[in-house]
Design an enzyme around this catalytic site. Structure first.
Site, PDB file in Angstrom:
ATOM      1  N   GLU A 216       0.712  -1.183  -0.074  1.00 57.27           N
ATOM      2  CA  GLU A 216       0.126   0.173  -0.063  1.00 57.27           C
ATOM      3  C   GLU A 216       0.755   1.210  -0.021  1.00 57.27           C
ATOM      4  O   GLU A 216       0.349   2.448   0.263  1.00 57.27           O
ATOM      5  CB  GLU A 216      -0.838  -0.077   1.268  1.00 57.27           C
ATOM      6  CG  GLU A 216      -1.952  -1.011   1.499  1.00 57.27           C
ATOM      7  CD  GLU A 216      -2.819  -1.109   2.663  1.00 57.27           C
ATOM      8  OE1 GLU A 216      -3.713  -0.302   2.628  1.00 57.27           O
ATOM      9  OE2 GLU A 216      -2.552  -2.160   3.417  1.00 57.27           O
TER      10      GLU A 216
ATOM     11  N   SER B 104      -6.591  -1.873   2.530  1.00 63.63           N
ATOM     12  CA  SER B 104      -7.191  -1.621   1.229  1.00 63.63           C
ATOM     13  C   SER B 104      -7.603  -2.674   0.189  1.00 63.63           C
ATOM     14  O   SER B 104      -7.427  -2.573  -0.909  1.00 63.63           O
ATOM     15  CB  SER B 104      -6.064  -0.787   0.610  1.00 63.63           C
ATOM     16  OG  SER B 104      -5.658   0.314   1.107  1.00 63.63           O
TER      17      SER B 104
ATOM     18  N   TYR C  43     -10.128   4.009  -4.570  1.00 65.14           N
ATOM     19  CA  TYR C  43      -8.801   5.122  -4.793  1.00 65.14           C
ATOM     20  C   TYR C  43      -8.973   5.853  -6.220  1.00 65.14           C
ATOM     21  O   TYR C  43      -8.410   6.693  -6.633  1.00 65.14           O
ATOM     22  CB  TYR C  43      -7.462   4.508  -4.588  1.00 65.14           C
ATOM     23  CG  TYR C  43      -7.317   4.017  -3.551  1.00 65.14           C
ATOM     24  CD1 TYR C  43      -7.336   4.936  -2.334  1.00 65.14           C
ATOM     25  CD2 TYR C  43      -7.072   2.679  -2.933  1.00 65.14           C
ATOM     26  CE1 TYR C  43      -7.229   4.340  -0.951  1.00 65.14           C
ATOM     27  CE2 TYR C  43      -6.729   2.231  -1.575  1.00 65.14           C
ATOM     28  CZ  TYR C  43      -6.968   2.992  -0.727  1.00 65.14           C
ATOM     29  OH  TYR C  43      -6.685   2.677   0.614  1.00 65.14           O
TER      30      TYR C  43
ATOM     31  N   ARG D 294     -10.961   3.696  11.854  1.00 70.02           N
ATOM     32  CA  ARG D 294     -12.227   3.771  11.110  1.00 70.02           C
ATOM     33  C   ARG D 294     -12.664   1.886  11.102  1.00 70.02           C
ATOM     34  O   ARG D 294     -11.788   1.374  10.956  1.00 70.02           O
ATOM     35  CB  ARG D 294     -11.900   4.045   9.582  1.00 70.02           C
ATOM     36  CG  ARG D 294     -13.103   4.235   8.839  1.00 70.02           C
ATOM     37  CD  ARG D 294     -12.830   4.215   7.310  1.00 70.02           C
ATOM     38  NE  ARG D 294     -12.649   3.202   6.847  1.00 70.02           N
ATOM     39  CZ  ARG D 294     -11.572   2.723   6.034  1.00 70.02           C
ATOM     40  NH1 ARG D 294     -10.450   3.570   5.797  1.00 70.02           N
ATOM     41  NH2 ARG D 294     -11.453   1.498   5.724  1.00 70.02           N
TER      42      ARG D 294
ATOM     43  N   ASP E 162     -15.158  -0.826   9.893  1.00 68.90           N
ATOM     44  CA  ASP E 162     -16.081  -1.209   8.520  1.00 68.90           C
ATOM     45  C   ASP E 162     -16.796  -2.293   8.776  1.00 68.90           C
ATOM     46  O   ASP E 162     -16.544  -3.232   9.576  1.00 68.90           O
ATOM     47  CB  ASP E 162     -15.048  -1.895   7.372  1.00 68.90           C
ATOM     48  CG  ASP E 162     -13.965  -0.636   6.766  1.00 68.90           C
ATOM     49  OD1 ASP E 162     -14.218   0.420   6.958  1.00 68.90           O
ATOM     50  OD2 ASP E 162     -12.835  -0.864   6.400  1.00 68.90           O
TER      51      ASP E 162
ATOM     52  N   GLU F 135     -13.642  -5.275  10.323  1.00 65.24           N
ATOM     53  CA  GLU F 135     -12.328  -4.707  10.794  1.00 65.24           C
ATOM     54  C   GLU F 135     -12.020  -3.546  10.986  1.00 65.24           C
ATOM     55  O   GLU F 135     -13.015  -2.653  10.891  1.00 65.24           O
ATOM     56  CB  GLU F 135     -11.174  -5.332   9.723  1.00 65.24           C
ATOM     57  CG  GLU F 135     -11.249  -4.452   8.478  1.00 65.24           C
ATOM     58  CD  GLU F 135     -10.436  -4.754   7.401  1.00 65.24           C
ATOM     59  OE1 GLU F 135      -9.343  -4.042   7.246  1.00 65.24           O
ATOM     60  OE2 GLU F 135     -10.352  -5.799   6.739  1.00 65.24           O
TER      61      GLU F 135
ATOM     62  N   ASN G  88      -9.439   0.012  11.059  1.00 68.72           N
ATOM     63  CA  ASN G  88      -8.102   0.446  10.120  1.00 68.72           C
ATOM     64  C   ASN G  88      -7.441   1.524  11.547  1.00 68.72           C
ATOM     65  O   ASN G  88      -8.074   2.552  11.731  1.00 68.72           O
ATOM     66  CB  ASN G  88      -8.298   0.926   9.164  1.00 68.72           C
ATOM     67  CG  ASN G  88      -9.178   0.231   8.084  1.00 68.72           C
ATOM     68  OD1 ASN G  88      -8.184  -0.396   7.720  1.00 68.72           O
ATOM     69  ND2 ASN G  88     -10.456  -0.145   8.108  1.00 68.72           N
TER      70      ASN G  88
ATOM     71  N   GLY H 119      -7.201   5.882   5.167  1.00 68.62           N
ATOM     72  CA  GLY H 119      -6.652   6.599   4.157  1.00 68.62           C
ATOM     73  C   GLY H 119      -6.978   8.426   4.225  1.00 68.62           C
ATOM     74  O   GLY H 119      -7.940   8.593   4.719  1.00 68.62           O
TER      75      GLY H 119
END
Length: 316
Positions: free
Chosen positions: A15, A145, A217, A256, A258, A271, A273, A277
């Site tokens: 990443e 990602s 992205y 964050r 999800d 999960e 993070n 991003g």
């Protein structure tokens, strides 16, 4: 107060390109108020940090070694304050299997899972089929990602995704396929301030697609709907789950979480993070903006929190 901020980007993770994009946005914003040096995570990182002598470090790194506790331990040894979760929190969140074990003990809604090795594809395929059938999702154990993730909603060959996952590590996490809206909840947990969960974001995608690397992205591939089109009680549950997941992993500053939400409003946590991003198409800055917090104010608050935390620790 103007600070000297070292922003670390890149490295050799899968990443790294996304990290550089995030770090460019963070650096550009911080330069409005601070002295900023953007540093690449390479063999010169130590000499470059020492030469710059920052007040605080903002490691805008995605995936290992930036999110798994490695860079955090490195900065601890250098005695430098840094944005984000500490060694333990980063390591726990990065390992999907360990994180889910903690989520389960905390009473959070997660899917069943199976941890299998990619060394023996034939045996692992048999174990997966016996446990879940072939309608599954296969994920690298420590990656972000959506890299290396294979979804098999209609079933199919299990050996190919297992072999493809070898580039990301020795083990993969397997879950039964779960159909639902993709939503996310961003947490801001600054030193000395009350923890906040930003408005829940729903990710709208072209029909038949999911939030894979391209849709994350590439501009225009997804739409962030804030707040998510869900009943108020479900939005409240998701916010509570995100806050509790942040706490049970011992995270700080930002995270964050999800989720998937089915047609019957069943919620599952996927999960968390620890360094979301910060690119122009990223979810976390959009959620902050929806909460009335501009990107400039967000990154400024994050570096101020790290400095304040270090000051409080030195006075203890």
């Amino acid at each position: 107060m103007s600070l000297k901020v070292a922003v670390i980007a890149g490295g050799d993770s899968a990443e790294s390109a996304i990290s550089r994009s995030s770090a460019n946005e963070v650096s550009r914003s911080l330069r409005e108020r601070h002295v900023v040096e953007l540093l690449e995570l390479d063999e010169n990182i130590t000499s470059n940090i020492i030469a710059f002598a920052p007040d605080v470090v903002f490691p805008v790194l995605h995936g290992p070694p930036g999110e798994d506790g490695t860079i955090q331990g490195y900065l601890e040894m250098l005695g430098l304050p840094y944005v984000g979760s500490d060694v333990r929190g980063s390591a726990l969140a990065m390992d999907k299997y360990v994180a889910k074990t903690l989520f389960l003990k905390a009473g959070l809604p997660v899917l069943e899972d199976l941890l299998v090795t990619v060394a023996d594809v034939e045996r692992s395929s048999a174990l997966i089929a016996e446990r879940f059938g072939q309608s599954v999702v296969i994920k690298p154990l420590q990656q972000g990602s959506a890299l290396g993730v294979t979804r098999l909603p209609e079933g199919g060959d299990l050996s190919r995704p297992l072999m493809d996952a070898r580039k990301y590590g020795d083990s993969v996490l397997v879950e039964p396929y779960f159909e639902g809206k993709e939503v996310t909840a961003a947490v801001l947990d600054l030193d000395g301030e009350k923890k906040v969960v930003f408005p829940i974001t729903e990710i709208e995608l072209p029909d038949g697609e999911w939030y894979d690397f391209r849709n994350r992205y590439e501009a225009g591939r997804s739409v962030h709907k804030i707040p998510a089109a869900l009943p108020a009680s479900v939005l409240e549950d998701i916010a509570n789950y995100a806050s509790k997941a942040h706490e049970c992993l011992g995270l700080r500053d930002l995270s964050r979480a999800d989720f998937l939400v089915s047609e019957t409003n069943e919620v599952v946590l996927l999960e968390v993070n620890t360094m979301p991003g910060m690119t122009p198409t990223s979810l976390y800055p959009d959620a902050a903006q929806a909460a009335g917090l501009s990107f400039d104010d967000l990154v400024d608050k994050l570096v101020a929190s790290a400095v304040a935390r270090a000051g409080n620790a030195s006075e203890a």
